[in-house]
Each structure stands twice: as C-alpha cells, then as structure tokens.
Design a protein around this motif. Structure first.
Motif, PDB file in Angstrom:
ATOM      1  N   GLY A 168      28.231 -13.750 -27.444  1.00 55.27           N
ATOM      2  CA  GLY A 168      28.706 -11.810 -26.704  1.00 55.27           C
ATOM      3  C   GLY A 168      29.875 -12.738 -25.749  1.00 55.27           C
ATOM      4  N   TRP A 169      30.238 -13.738 -25.348  1.00 55.92           N
ATOM      5  CA  TRP A 169      30.870 -14.375 -24.617  1.00 55.92           C
ATOM      6  C   TRP A 169      32.598 -13.539 -25.036  1.00 55.92           C
ATOM      7  N   GLY A 170      33.593 -14.183 -23.700  1.00 59.39           N
ATOM      8  CA  GLY A 170      34.696 -13.982 -24.536  1.00 59.39           C
ATOM      9  C   GLY A 170      35.246 -15.468 -23.612  1.00 59.39           C
ATOM     10  N   ALA A 171      37.006 -15.767 -24.584  1.00 55.85           N
ATOM     11  CA  ALA A 171      37.070 -17.203 -24.281  1.00 55.85           C
ATOM     12  C   ALA A 171      36.965 -17.492 -22.555  1.00 55.85           C
ATOM     13  N   LYS A 172      37.140 -16.893 -21.622  1.00 54.96           N
ATOM     14  CA  LYS A 172      37.091 -17.471 -20.420  1.00 54.96           C
ATOM     15  C   LYS A 172      35.521 -18.167 -20.049  1.00 54.96           C
ATOM     16  N   SER A 173      34.898 -18.275 -20.672  1.00 59.52           N
ATOM     17  CA  SER A 173      33.021 -18.560 -20.352  1.00 59.52           C
ATOM     18  C   SER A 173      32.947 -20.256 -21.481  1.00 59.52           C
ATOM     19  N   VAL A 174      34.835 -20.421 -21.754  1.00 57.71           N
ATOM     20  CA  VAL A 174      34.826 -21.766 -22.019  1.00 57.71           C
ATOM     21  C   VAL A 174      36.062 -22.692 -20.894  1.00 57.71           C
ATOM     22  N   ILE A 175      35.068 -23.838 -20.272  1.00 58.57           N
ATOM     23  CA  ILE A 175      35.781 -24.097 -19.169  1.00 58.57           C
ATOM     24  C   ILE A 175      36.206 -25.632 -19.561  1.00 58.57           C
ATOM     25  N   GLY A 176      37.423 -26.453 -19.043  1.00 58.44           N
ATOM     26  CA  GLY A 176      37.101 -27.496 -18.696  1.00 58.44           C
ATOM     27  C   GLY A 176      36.436 -28.515 -17.799  1.00 58.44           C
ATOM     28  N   HIS A 177      35.967 -29.791 -17.713  1.00 61.74           N
ATOM     29  CA  HIS A 177      34.484 -29.620 -16.565  1.00 61.74           C
ATOM     30  C   HIS A 177      36.015 -29.794 -15.325  1.00 61.74           C
ATOM     31  N   SER A 178      36.743 -30.439 -15.769  1.00 61.33           N
ATOM     32  CA  SER A 178      38.122 -30.458 -14.611  1.00 61.33           C
ATOM     33  C   SER A 178      38.097 -29.429 -13.723  1.00 61.33           C
ATOM     34  N   GLU A 179      38.109 -28.410 -14.658  1.00 57.02           N
ATOM     35  CA  GLU A 179      37.991 -26.912 -13.354  1.00 57.02           C
ATOM     36  C   GLU A 179      36.249 -26.239 -12.985  1.00 57.02           C
ATOM     37  N   TRP A 180      35.492 -27.597 -13.193  1.00 54.01           N
ATOM     38  CA  TRP A 180      34.041 -26.919 -12.500  1.00 54.01           C
ATOM     39  C   TRP A 180      33.946 -27.983 -11.263  1.00 54.01           C
ATOM     40  N   SER A 181      34.226 -28.950 -12.177  1.00 51.30           N
ATOM     41  CA  SER A 181      34.194 -30.167 -10.558  1.00 51.30           C
ATOM     42  C   SER A 181      35.568 -30.883  -9.659  1.00 51.30           C
ATOM     43  N   ASP A 182      35.186 -31.101  -9.017  1.00 54.68           N
ATOM     44  CA  ASP A 182      36.823 -31.611  -7.792  1.00 54.68           C
ATOM     45  C   ASP A 182      36.717 -33.012  -8.153  1.00 54.68           C
ATOM     46  N   TRP A 183      35.816 -33.212  -8.400  1.00 57.34           N
ATOM     47  CA  TRP A 183      36.169 -35.105  -8.775  1.00 57.34           C
ATOM     48  C   TRP A 183      36.046 -35.118 -10.490  1.00 57.34           C
ATOM     49  N   LYS A 184      36.337 -34.504 -11.094  1.00 56.77           N
ATOM     50  CA  LYS A 184      36.973 -34.616 -12.460  1.00 56.77           C
ATOM     51  C   LYS A 184      38.531 -34.893 -13.197  1.00 56.77           C
ATOM     52  N   ASN A 185      38.754 -34.844 -14.110  1.00 59.36           N
ATOM     53  CA  ASN A 185      39.977 -34.698 -14.368  1.00 59.36           C
ATOM     54  C   ASN A 185      39.712 -34.442 -16.277  1.00 59.36           C
ATOM     55  N   ASP A 186      38.686 -34.309 -16.686  1.00 59.64           N
ATOM     56  CA  ASP A 186      39.368 -33.951 -18.448  1.00 59.64           C
ATOM     57  C   ASP A 186      38.727 -32.754 -18.559  1.00 59.64           C
ATOM     58  N   PRO A 187      38.806 -31.951 -19.246  1.00 58.91           N
ATOM     59  CA  PRO A 187      39.814 -33.225 -20.578  1.00 58.91           C
ATOM     60  C   PRO A 187      40.891 -33.243 -20.500  1.00 58.91           C
ATOM     61  N   ARG A 188      41.724 -34.385 -20.362  1.00 56.69           N
ATOM     62  CA  ARG A 188      43.447 -34.283 -20.980  1.00 56.69           C
ATOM     63  C   ARG A 188      43.917 -34.971 -21.863  1.00 56.69           C
ATOM     64  N   GLY A 189      45.089 -34.361 -21.599  1.00 57.02           N
ATOM     65  CA  GLY A 189      45.876 -34.207 -22.755  1.00 57.02           C
ATOM     66  C   GLY A 189      46.453 -32.908 -23.302  1.00 57.02           C
ATOM     67  N   PHE A 190      45.078 -31.922 -23.358  1.00 53.47           N
ATOM     68  CA  PHE A 190      45.777 -30.485 -23.465  1.00 53.47           C
ATOM     69  C   PHE A 190      44.898 -29.911 -22.865  1.00 53.47           C
ATOM     70  N   ALA A 191      45.856 -28.060 -22.406  1.00 52.72           N
ATOM     71  CA  ALA A 191      45.869 -27.159 -21.414  1.00 52.72           C
ATOM     72  C   ALA A 191      44.466 -26.139 -22.003  1.00 52.72           C
ATOM     73  N   MET A 192      43.493 -25.931 -20.878  1.00 50.83           N
ATOM     74  CA  MET A 192      42.585 -25.449 -21.028  1.00 50.83           C
ATOM     75  C   MET A 192      43.183 -23.906 -21.038  1.00 50.83           C
ATOM     76  N   PRO A 193      43.629 -23.698 -20.356  1.00 52.18           N
ATOM     77  CA  PRO A 193      44.270 -22.017 -20.241  1.00 52.18           C
ATOM     78  C   PRO A 193      45.141 -21.968 -22.107  1.00 52.18           C
ATOM     79  N   GLY A 194      45.692 -22.846 -22.726  1.00 51.50           N
ATOM     80  CA  GLY A 194      45.707 -22.522 -23.796  1.00 51.50           C
ATOM     81  C   GLY A 194      45.163 -22.648 -24.953  1.00 51.50           C
ATOM     82  N   MET A 195      44.379 -23.331 -25.027  1.00 50.35           N
ATOM     83  CA  MET A 195      42.478 -23.845 -25.458  1.00 50.35           C
ATOM     84  C   MET A 195      41.832 -22.181 -25.299  1.00 50.35           C
ATOM     85  N   ARG A 196      41.573 -21.435 -24.578  1.00 47.26           N
ATOM     86  CA  ARG A 196      41.576 -20.248 -24.598  1.00 47.26           C
ATOM     87  C   ARG A 196      41.952 -19.243 -25.340  1.00 47.26           C
ATOM     88  N   ASP A 197      43.319 -19.365 -25.355  1.00 48.68           N
ATOM     89  CA  ASP A 197      43.677 -18.751 -25.643  1.00 48.68           C
ATOM     90  C   ASP A 197      43.922 -18.641 -26.998  1.00 48.68           C
TER      91      ASP A 197
END
Length: 302
Positions: A168-197
């Motif tokens: 029962g979640w919305g798409a904002k429950s989906v994040i990339g690793h780089s959005e969780w930790s300031d040490w990470k850069n993945d996934p690299r090559g596509f944008a998570m906001p577009g994937m959430r859309d």
C-alpha cells in the motif's frame, strides 16, 4: 511501516506484476536474519552492481565477499529484465543511512527527491537500512556510460511497483542507494525521480486487468491514379492488384492473368464492375473513375 512479505507472497506479488523471476536455490531461507532486525519495512532500494555478466553478478550478490557476507540483495535485476531471487529476509545491501531520509520515505512527504543524506555506514547518526528496505542490485558497471536496456528499466519499475502495491505504498517509498547514504552514487545512469514517475504511473493501473487490444490500423488502399493513367496503357503492379480484386468481385473477364499491363480484358472486367455498382452507358465503359475505384478497395502496393 509494514511486516516484510513472506517468500510465497513476495513471489506472488512479482508474478502478478508481470516480473520474470528465477528462483535460486535456497533463496527462501538465505538471509542475515541472525545479524539484525528484518522489518518493519518502509520501502525499496535500488543499486547497481559495478559488475558485468549475469552469472558472475548473481554469484557475487548471493555469496558476498570478504568482510561482507551474502546475500547482498533480495534480487539481482539482469540486463534482459529477468529478476534472480536470492533472499526473502535481511540482506546486506543498504548499510547505514540518514534518519531524515528514513522519515521522509516512511511518510512519503518529500518532493522530487528525499532530503540530501548526511550519514553513512559507521557514522554517528546512521540508521540501519538493511532492516527497513528491500534491496535490488541491477547489473551495471556504474560508470555512467554502461547502458540500461529498456527491459532492465521495465523490470526495476515492475519489481518496485509490485512491492509498493503489496504494502500500500506510493512510489516515494522507492529510493536509490545514493539517496540513502552520502557515500554512495548508485544507481548511476538513470534518474530516480523519473523512475518514481514510472512506478507511480504503473500503480495507477490494475495489473490483473488485461490491457485492451491495440486498435488495428485501418487498411490502406491504392488512391485513384486518374483515368488518364489507364488510357496511357501503363504497366504497373497496380493493374495486377486491380485485376485480382475484380476477379474477387466476380467481374473478371480474363482468359489469362491478370497482369501488370493494362489490356482490353482489364477494361471489360472493369466495365463489369461498374455495371455491378449500377452504372450504365458511358459511365460503364470500363475506364476507371474515382467513385468505382474507391469502391473496389484495392490494397496498397507495398
């Protein structure tokens, strides 16, 4: 927050969303549950593997490596869109992350992106992401140039939507690793906001309801080439196609053919067609006119 899905429900959710799944041996019980909490869960985290090759990537994610035992995710998403299931429990994929991100994901109250993370594994304020997120490693070198095939992006969308739908979640429950930790850069090559859309759009659809069949394209017919075309004794595949339609309408007056060269047999056959349509006199002289031509519906020559 929600209790994690048991293995059977996890598998059923993926299949209901149209995900192509490979179940690897022992995936239902292969986990790190004895090394920390598993649940309640709040979302899905997407990673890239920094590896190539399906078999190699699956092996690494299943077994782990020195200092980080497997499983390293719940599933590996290959470039062909196949999802290789490795775990239904706690997995070593997220590590420590920012509590403000956890709160934003839990409440789904952020804009295009969650707050910028300022914590990482081992930092004083980090929280345990392995307890709170499903994790999927996507096969990609992570160099910004390794392509993300459409089938792989579609699988990321479907896997994420399947879990959001189940909880029962919305798409904002989906994040990339780089959005969780300031040490990470993945996934690299596509944008998570577009994937959430994309995920949110999919959540607005009913996966159990078959899509309506695509409307067939209307048939294409040969346009009327003008009476002068025929009076010039042309040789054209259009003449052959016309003759075949005249025969199909029971108006053929051919001994041989029809063929591409306009002939008296074509004219007589066409006159029979004009009479069938109700024309008479000079209107049924065998020379095609626009109305009778359009009514004959000669398929477009490819």
């Amino acid at each position: 927050m929600a209790a994690p899905l048991p293995a059977d429900r996890l598998l059923a959710a993926f299949r209901a969303e149209g995900v192509t799944v490979v179940e690897h041996d022992g995936w239902r019980t292969h986990n790190r549950n004895g090394h920390g909490d598993w649940g309640p869960v709040v979302g899905v985290m997407i990673h890239h593997t920094v590896s190539s090759g399906t078999a190699n990537s699956v092996r690494i994610c299943n077994d782990g490596y020195t200092g980080l035992p497997g499983p390293l995710c719940h599933g590996v998403i290959a470039k062909d869109g196949v999802v290789h299931l490795l775990s239904a429990g706690r997995a070593n994929h997220a590590g420590g992350g920012d509590p403000s991100v956890l709160q934003a994901v839990t409440s789904e109250t952020y804009g295009a992106r969650p707050p910028v993370p300022r914590e990482h594994q081992g930092s004083a304020g980090a929280v345990d992401g392995n307890a709170r997120f499903y994790g999927f490693e996507c096969i990609n070198l992570g160099n910004g140039t390794d392509p993300w095939p459409p089938a792989q992006l579609d699988a990321i969308e479907r896997v994420s939507a399947a879990l959001c739908r189940a909880h029962g979640w919305g798409a904002k429950s989906v994040i990339g690793h780089s959005e969780w930790s300031d040490w990470k850069n993945d996934p690299r090559g596509f944008a998570m906001p577009g994937m959430r859309d994309r995920i949110q759009h999919r959540l607005g659809q009913d996966p159990a309801k078959p899509k309506p069949p695509a409307k067939p394209k209307p048939p294409a017919y040969e346009p009327f080439p003008g009476t002068a075309f025929f009076k010039g004794a042309p040789s054209s595949p259009i003449i052959t196609a016309m003759g075949r339609r005249l025969i199909a309408e029971g108006c053929g007056r051919y001994r041989v053919g029809p063929g591409p060269r306009w002939s008296e047999a074509d004219r007589q056959s066409y006159a029979a067609w004009q009479r069938k349509l109700g024309f008479s006199g000079t209107d049924a002289d065998g020379w095609p006119g626009r109305a009778s031509w359009n009514a004959l519906k000669i398929p477009k020559i490819k």
